[in-house]
Design a protein around this motif. Structure first.
Motif, PDB file in Angstrom:
ATOM      1  N   MET A   1     102.643  25.497  31.625  1.00 53.30           N
ATOM      2  CA  MET A   1     102.709  26.137  30.313  1.00 53.30           C
ATOM      3  C   MET A   1     101.494  27.046  30.106  1.00 53.30           C
ATOM      4  SD  MET A   1     102.685  24.499  26.462  1.00 53.30           S
ATOM      5  CE  MET A   1     100.929  24.110  26.537  1.00 53.30           C
ATOM      6  N   MET A   2     100.312  26.538  30.424  1.00 51.61           N
ATOM      7  CA  MET A   2      99.099  27.332  30.239  1.00 51.61           C
ATOM      8  C   MET A   2      99.092  28.548  31.164  1.00 51.61           C
ATOM      9  SD  MET A   2      97.613  26.045  27.685  1.00 51.61           S
ATOM     10  CE  MET A   2      96.194  27.111  27.753  1.00 51.61           C
TER      11      MET A   2
ATOM     12  N   GLN B   1     102.828  14.585  36.937  1.00 49.32           N
ATOM     13  CA  GLN B   1     103.921  15.386  36.383  1.00 49.32           C
ATOM     14  C   GLN B   1     103.548  15.953  35.016  1.00 49.32           C
ATOM     15  OE1 GLN B   1     107.137  12.570  36.636  1.00 49.32           O
ATOM     16  NE2 GLN B   1     107.394  12.874  38.836  1.00 49.32           N
ATOM     17  N   ALA B   2     102.894  15.148  34.169  1.00 48.83           N
ATOM     18  CA  ALA B   2     102.469  15.627  32.852  1.00 48.83           C
ATOM     19  C   ALA B   2     101.408  16.716  33.000  1.00 48.83           C
ATOM     20  CB  ALA B   2     101.923  14.462  32.018  1.00 48.83           C
TER      21      ALA B   2
ATOM     22  N   ASP C   1     100.051  21.253  19.370  1.00 41.24           N
ATOM     23  CA  ASP C   1     101.232  20.518  18.938  1.00 41.24           C
ATOM     24  C   ASP C   1     102.315  20.412  20.008  1.00 41.24           C
ATOM     25  OD1 ASP C   1     100.017  20.210  16.471  1.00 41.24           O
ATOM     26  OD2 ASP C   1     101.114  21.861  15.522  1.00 41.24           O
ATOM     27  N   SER C   2     102.107  21.042  21.149  1.00 40.74           N
ATOM     28  CA  SER C   2     103.144  21.061  22.190  1.00 40.74           C
ATOM     29  C   SER C   2     103.339  19.684  22.818  1.00 40.74           C
ATOM     30  CB  SER C   2     102.772  22.070  23.291  1.00 40.74           C
ATOM     31  OG  SER C   2     101.679  21.586  24.059  1.00 40.74           O
TER      32      SER C   2
ATOM     33  N   LYS D   1      99.527  34.350  31.852  1.00 34.94           N
ATOM     34  CA  LYS D   1     100.260  35.471  32.447  1.00 34.94           C
ATOM     35  C   LYS D   1     100.713  36.452  31.364  1.00 34.94           C
ATOM     36  CE  LYS D   1     104.144  36.598  35.424  1.00 34.94           C
ATOM     37  NZ  LYS D   1     105.301  36.111  36.149  1.00 34.94           N
ATOM     38  N   ILE D   2     101.242  35.929  30.274  1.00 40.48           N
ATOM     39  CA  ILE D   2     101.673  36.786  29.165  1.00 40.48           C
ATOM     40  C   ILE D   2     100.496  37.573  28.609  1.00 40.48           C
ATOM     41  CG2 ILE D   2     102.550  36.760  26.787  1.00 40.48           C
ATOM     42  CD1 ILE D   2     104.262  34.266  27.705  1.00 40.48           C
ATOM     43  N   LEU D   3      99.379  36.900  28.396  1.00 41.19           N
ATOM     44  CA  LEU D   3      98.190  37.591  27.896  1.00 41.19           C
ATOM     45  C   LEU D   3      97.667  38.597  28.915  1.00 41.19           C
ATOM     46  CD1 LEU D   3      96.302  34.608  26.220  1.00 41.19           C
ATOM     47  CD2 LEU D   3      97.580  36.441  25.085  1.00 41.19           C
ATOM     48  N   GLY D   4      97.716  38.236  30.176  1.00 39.47           N
ATOM     49  CA  GLY D   4      97.256  39.133  31.232  1.00 39.47           C
ATOM     50  C   GLY D   4      98.063  40.407  31.315  1.00 39.47           C
TER      51      GLY D   4
END
Length: 112
Positions: free
Chosen positions: A94-95, A86-87, A16-17, A100-103
């Motif tokens: 974002m991915m 750019q998109a 949905d992003s 990184k957060i999961l890592g």
């Protein structure tokens, strides 16, 4: 809520992003233009080749780097190609942030 439910929620949030929606819309638009599609594929192929060379320790000569920079310049001068890149970049960033957060959870302290 268990981990699987949270993972499904994350998948839905990604789906949905705005980043993904814009990337998919640009990808669809670009796919209708053979010239831009070929140019993007060529650019991405050269980027992949350069990354492979870097990972394997091969020297990257100035001519090859110049080719990539020239292709990038050409693409950025085309409004459709520039919007696509750019998109794609916004979605990739974002991915990468999510990975990184999961890592950080999987291997604490390794990303510091």
């Amino acid at each position: 809520m268990n981990v699987y439910d949270l993972a499904r929620n994350l998948a839905t949030a990604i789906k949905d992003s705005e980043e993904l929606k814009q990337y998919e819309a640009m990808k669809s638009t670009v796919s209708q233009n053979e010239e831009i599609t070929a140019m993007i594929n060529d650019f991405q192929g050269k980027q992949m080749e350069m990354q492979t060379m870097q990972l394997t320790g091969q020297e990257i000569d100035a001519e090859f780097t110049g080719q990539i920079q020239q292709l990038y310049g050409i693409m950025m001068s085309d409004p459709l190609a520039a919007q696509y890149l750019q998109a794609e970049l916004r979605f990739s960033l974002m991915m990468n942030d999510i990975y990184k957060i999961l890592g950080e959870v999987i291997a604490p302290g390794s990303n510091q």
